[in-house]
Design a protein around this motif. Structure first.
Motif, PDB file in Angstrom:
ATOM      1  N   ILE A 182       1.095  -1.077  -0.002  1.00 46.36           N
ATOM      2  CA  ILE A 182      -0.120   0.061   0.169  1.00 46.36           C
ATOM      3  C   ILE A 182       0.815   1.257  -0.171  1.00 46.36           C
ATOM      4  CG2 ILE A 182      -1.604   1.351   1.307  1.00 46.36           C
ATOM      5  CD1 ILE A 182      -2.964  -0.955   2.274  1.00 46.36           C
ATOM      6  N   ILE A 183       0.823   2.113  -0.985  1.00 46.74           N
ATOM      7  CA  ILE A 183       1.278   3.846  -0.772  1.00 46.74           C
ATOM      8  C   ILE A 183       0.187   4.463  -0.316  1.00 46.74           C
ATOM      9  CG2 ILE A 183       2.515   5.287  -2.184  1.00 46.74           C
ATOM     10  CD1 ILE A 183       3.618   3.040  -3.776  1.00 46.74           C
ATOM     11  N   GLU A 184       0.547   5.100   0.687  1.00 48.97           N
ATOM     12  CA  GLU A 184      -0.425   5.855   1.529  1.00 48.97           C
ATOM     13  C   GLU A 184      -0.191   7.376   1.534  1.00 48.97           C
ATOM     14  OE1 GLU A 184      -2.690   4.117   5.044  1.00 48.97           O
ATOM     15  OE2 GLU A 184      -1.129   5.386   5.942  1.00 48.97           O
ATOM     16  N   GLU A 185      -1.095   8.383   1.590  1.00 54.24           N
ATOM     17  CA  GLU A 185      -0.355   9.659   1.632  1.00 54.24           C
ATOM     18  C   GLU A 185       0.128   9.726   2.874  1.00 54.24           C
ATOM     19  OE1 GLU A 185      -3.326  12.890   2.112  1.00 54.24           O
ATOM     20  OE2 GLU A 185      -4.964  11.518   2.725  1.00 54.24           O
ATOM     21  N   PHE A 186       1.093  10.779   3.218  1.00 53.77           N
ATOM     22  CA  PHE A 186       1.808  10.873   4.642  1.00 53.77           C
ATOM     23  C   PHE A 186       1.066  12.008   5.336  1.00 53.77           C
ATOM     24  CE2 PHE A 186       4.970  13.238   6.784  1.00 53.77           C
ATOM     25  CZ  PHE A 186       5.234  12.443   7.883  1.00 53.77           C
ATOM     26  N   LEU A 187       0.610  11.745   6.442  1.00 54.30           N
ATOM     27  CA  LEU A 187       0.119  12.726   7.165  1.00 54.30           C
ATOM     28  C   LEU A 187       0.839  13.237   8.337  1.00 54.30           C
ATOM     29  CD1 LEU A 187      -3.801  11.815   7.588  1.00 54.30           C
ATOM     30  CD2 LEU A 187      -2.854  13.122   5.957  1.00 54.30           C
ATOM     31  N   GLN A 188       1.167  14.491   8.423  1.00 57.50           N
ATOM     32  CA  GLN A 188       2.174  14.879   9.350  1.00 57.50           C
ATOM     33  C   GLN A 188       1.260  15.145  10.741  1.00 57.50           C
ATOM     34  OE1 GLN A 188       5.763  15.653   9.003  1.00 57.50           O
ATOM     35  NE2 GLN A 188       5.730  15.548  11.397  1.00 57.50           N
ATOM     36  N   GLY A 189       1.548  14.385  12.010  1.00 63.52           N
ATOM     37  CA  GLY A 189       0.777  14.877  12.867  1.00 63.52           C
ATOM     38  C   GLY A 189       1.231  14.010  14.378  1.00 63.52           C
ATOM     39  N   LYS A 190       0.495  13.780  15.264  1.00 61.07           N
ATOM     40  CA  LYS A 190       0.590  13.210  16.540  1.00 61.07           C
ATOM     41  C   LYS A 190      -0.102  11.721  16.597  1.00 61.07           C
ATOM     42  CE  LYS A 190       3.007  16.809  17.958  1.00 61.07           C
ATOM     43  NZ  LYS A 190       4.479  16.714  17.988  1.00 61.07           N
ATOM     44  N   GLU A 191       0.730  10.665  16.636  1.00 57.76           N
ATOM     45  CA  GLU A 191       0.039   9.355  16.592  1.00 57.76           C
ATOM     46  C   GLU A 191      -0.499   8.955  18.095  1.00 57.76           C
ATOM     47  OE1 GLU A 191       2.226   6.215  14.799  1.00 57.76           O
ATOM     48  OE2 GLU A 191       2.923   7.374  13.572  1.00 57.76           O
ATOM     49  N   VAL A 192      -1.660   8.378  18.130  1.00 58.33           N
ATOM     50  CA  VAL A 192      -2.150   8.003  19.319  1.00 58.33           C
ATOM     51  C   VAL A 192      -2.616   6.335  19.079  1.00 58.33           C
ATOM     52  CG1 VAL A 192      -4.078   8.306  20.527  1.00 58.33           C
ATOM     53  CG2 VAL A 192      -3.362  10.104  19.377  1.00 58.33           C
ATOM     54  N   SER A 193      -2.401   5.716  20.318  1.00 60.51           N
ATOM     55  CA  SER A 193      -2.840   4.246  20.287  1.00 60.51           C
ATOM     56  C   SER A 193      -4.214   4.248  21.119  1.00 60.51           C
ATOM     57  CB  SER A 193      -1.911   3.217  20.991  1.00 60.51           C
ATOM     58  OG  SER A 193      -0.777   3.443  19.997  1.00 60.51           O
ATOM     59  N   ILE A 194      -5.204   3.629  20.711  1.00 60.93           N
ATOM     60  CA  ILE A 194      -6.335   3.245  21.541  1.00 60.93           C
ATOM     61  C   ILE A 194      -6.602   1.829  21.566  1.00 60.93           C
ATOM     62  CG2 ILE A 194      -8.862   3.957  21.900  1.00 60.93           C
ATOM     63  CD1 ILE A 194      -7.225   6.353  22.283  1.00 60.93           C
ATOM     64  N   ILE A 195      -6.379   1.248  22.651  1.00 62.26           N
ATOM     65  CA  ILE A 195      -6.745   0.006  22.523  1.00 62.26           C
ATOM     66  C   ILE A 195      -8.025  -0.311  23.353  1.00 62.26           C
ATOM     67  CG2 ILE A 195      -6.028  -2.235  23.930  1.00 62.26           C
ATOM     68  CD1 ILE A 195      -3.317  -1.173  23.993  1.00 62.26           C
ATOM     69  N   SER A 196      -8.976  -1.182  23.036  1.00 61.35           N
ATOM     70  CA  SER A 196     -10.314  -1.325  23.359  1.00 61.35           C
ATOM     71  C   SER A 196     -10.552  -2.728  23.725  1.00 61.35           C
ATOM     72  CB  SER A 196     -11.189  -0.786  22.314  1.00 61.35           C
ATOM     73  OG  SER A 196     -11.105  -1.218  21.168  1.00 61.35           O
TER      74      SER A 196
END
Length: 413
Positions: A182-196
């Protein structure tokens, strides 16, 4: 009660410690486990297939099995255990494709309107190269299959993109996982993990976490399975939580129910926040590592009761109480990880280390602790703020020594 935990890292040690904290009469079994899990339970001998594990669980009257590592999920362990009439926490094989097959996951996101970066799919190296020649912006290149958390490359120029493609599709660095990309657009930002936790009817999120994936400080270098984590994630504001629930969690739940991808287990949302919006990068269908090691010390609720309630009554509402504290997990690794590294190094300082900490890749030999993997020990600090938790974690780090010890210095900064 007998509980079997599948996996051999710090996450599995953390799950086991939390269960024993909640109910000390549990008999824990681990496969394959590590030196830490051997202290709190019994490590099953190596070289078992998932069928062997099902036979073991049936023969030994295991009450509940918890799948920690994604490897077992993609081998169909849940389907096999359920055919044996055994209780197991984790997705069946088709639902596990949400993690194990990125193209499957992306198609699911697109179908149900789940906000995710734009992407293109490629099965052919030459066509992927032709596509890259037209791109001037930064991009993310991802293997279709799992690669122990290391199958994602961020390319900021043509040369980096072509090198990533060669490693994946020509050199086959990740085996069959790289047959499609997969080639995906790169988003500049802050990563978050939400485990549920998913009980087949509702998705109940845990506290937010921030995972540090790159091997070097300032998020540089190669991707790893995770070099540290903090909880809660400071970038997960109330407005972002609302956005997440509306545009990601709720349509995910709708899709799972419609597609009959329901299961009793964990669902991990890998997110990125940009321009006050949150986007879904990936699903995992198990608890994250090292997020679990930062989360469990803050969980006030009885984890065993939560797991049992899933099997007893899926209509019963699950609520999880958390300590109003912060945690910081620092991963101590063998220098050279995630590529070549040396094991068999003597570890000193573990016997005087204060809880919480977890063994990820170490074993006991003749009363000594020896390194046995790339990620070796997870050290956790708890405090009223991330800064306080961070200081406590790094103060504890100073007590541990072994040859070729390596860790990031910026976890929690």
């Amino acid at each position: 009660m007998k509980i079997l935990i599948l996996g051999g890292g710090g996450r599995e040690h953390a799950i086991g410690k939390k269960l024993l904290e909640d109910y000390h009469l549990i008999q824990l079994y681990f496969y394959p486990g590590n030196g830490g899990t051997s202290i709190i339970g019994i490590n099953i001998d190596n070289h078992h297939t998932v069928l062997d594990l099902g036979i073991f669980a049936k023969k030994n009257a295991i009450d509940i099995t918890i799948v920690g590592s994604e490897i077992f999920l993609l081998e169909g362990v849940v389907d096999i255990f359920q055919n044996f009439g055994l209780k197991i926490i984790g997705p069946h094989y088709l639902a596990a494709k949400l993690e194990g097959n990125r193209i499957f996951a992306k198609s699911f996101m697109k179908k149900y309107g789940i906000r995710t970066p734009k992407y293109d799919i490629f099965y052919c190296y030459e066509k992927a190269i032709d596509f890259l020649k037209k791109k001037t912006n930064s991009i993310a290149i991802k293997t279709n299959g799992i690669a122990s958390g290391k199958g994602v490359f961020l390319a900021h120029n043509q040369n980096e993109a072509e090198n990533a493609l060669k490693n994946i599709m020509i050199k086959k660095k990740f085996g069959k996982s790289g047959n499609q990309i997969i080639i995906e657009e790169f988003l500049q930002g802050k990563e978050v993990s939400i485990i549920s936790i998913f009980n087949g009817k509702n998705i109940i999120p845990f506290l937010s976490a921030k995972d540090y994936k790159k091997v070097e400080d300032d998020e540089k270098g190669l991707n790893t399975g995770g070099m540290g984590a903090v909880v809660p994630n400071p970038y997960m504001t109330n407005s972002i939580w609302i956005d997440f629930k509306k545009n990601i969690l709720e349509p995910t739940l709708e899709g799972l129910l419609i597609e009959k991808l329901t299961f009793f287990g964990f669902l991990y949302f890998g997110l990125i926040i940009t321009s006050n919006k949150v986007y879904l990068l990936e699903y995992n269908t198990r608890i994250g590592d090292p997020e679990a090691q930062a989360l469990f010390p803050l969980m006030k609720s009885n984890f065993l009761n939560i797991i049992q309630s899933i099997f007893k009554d899926k209509d019963k509402e699950i609520s999880i109480d958390w300590k109003k504290l912060c945690s910081c997990c620092v991963v101590l690794s063998s220098r050279g990880y995630p590529e070549k590294y040396e094991s068999g190094k003597i570890i000193t300082g573990l016997n005087s280390l204060e809880e919480p900490f977890y063994i990820a890749g170490a074993k006991r030999e003749r009363e000594k602790w020896i390194t046995s993997s790339g990620r070796v020990i997870n050290i956790v600090g708890i405090g009223n703020s991330i800064q306080e938790a961070r200081k406590k974690a790094y103060d504890k780090v100073k007590k541990i020594q072994f040859d070729n010890l390596y860790f990031r210095k910026d976890i929690g900064l």
